[in-house]
Design a protein around this motif. Sequence first.
Motif, PDB file in Angstrom:
ATOM      1  N   THR A  26       0.674  -1.091   0.157  1.00 65.07           N
ATOM      2  CA  THR A  26      -0.015   0.335   0.065  1.00 65.07           C
ATOM      3  C   THR A  26       0.998   1.085   0.377  1.00 65.07           C
ATOM      4  N   VAL A  27      -0.070   2.245  -0.655  1.00 65.61           N
ATOM      5  CA  VAL A  27       1.042   3.101  -0.263  1.00 65.61           C
ATOM      6  C   VAL A  27       1.198   4.354   1.239  1.00 65.61           C
ATOM      7  N   GLY A  28       2.241   4.545   1.384  1.00 67.33           N
ATOM      8  CA  GLY A  28       2.532   5.191   2.957  1.00 67.33           C
ATOM      9  C   GLY A  28       2.213   6.268   2.342  1.00 67.33           C
ATOM     10  N   ARG A  29       3.037   6.942   1.362  1.00 72.30           N
ATOM     11  CA  ARG A  29       3.807   8.197   0.908  1.00 72.30           C
ATOM     12  C   ARG A  29       3.633   8.713  -0.401  1.00 72.30           C
ATOM     13  N   ARG A  30       3.044   9.836  -1.199  1.00 71.96           N
ATOM     14  CA  ARG A  30       3.649   9.983  -2.405  1.00 71.96           C
ATOM     15  C   ARG A  30       4.598  11.284  -2.321  1.00 71.96           C
ATOM     16  N   PHE A  31       5.165  11.847  -3.399  1.00 68.24           N
ATOM     17  CA  PHE A  31       6.281  13.010  -3.021  1.00 68.24           C
ATOM     18  C   PHE A  31       5.805  13.447  -4.580  1.00 68.24           C
ATOM     19  N   GLY A  32       5.034  13.643  -4.486  1.00 69.47           N
ATOM     20  CA  GLY A  32       4.645  14.516  -5.745  1.00 69.47           C
ATOM     21  C   GLY A  32       3.905  13.508  -6.791  1.00 69.47           C
ATOM     22  N   VAL A  33       5.266  14.442  -7.858  1.00 71.22           N
ATOM     23  CA  VAL A  33       4.548  13.238  -8.873  1.00 71.22           C
ATOM     24  C   VAL A  33       6.458  12.226  -9.421  1.00 71.22           C
TER      25      VAL A  33
END
Length: 134
Positions: A26-33
């Motif tokens: 699962t995505v923990g954090r996104r760092f923009g694009v």
Amino acid sequence: MEFLVNLDVDNLDKAIQFYETSFGLTVGRRFGVSGAEMLGSSAPIYLLVKAEGTPAANATAQRRTYERHWTPIHLDFVVEDIESAVRRAVSVGARLEEPVATQKWGRLALMADPFGNGFCFVQFLGRGYDEIAD
């Protein structure tokens, strides 16, 4: 010591979908694009967007390519049911590079993700690697 895994990809949304569907991450954090942290494994996996054709490192003339490529490092994902894991990964773009093979210690599927990175599914049998340890 903490261990992190970083994988270069050329399409973040496609990579997130692949690693969510194939491995249940699962995505923990996104760092923009430019990246995403994938959680649910024994180490976090960071998907980092790097354009195809850009330099792989300052110390080499190699350029990034997302065709199948070789590296002396690959990821092994331990699974309970190797056939299901292979089917799930193939359904979202992985390639099974050799048929599942059974060894004394377990079963192994040699795979590649849609970004050219090799990985394996491992299903331990019996005592796992202890079956062949000295």
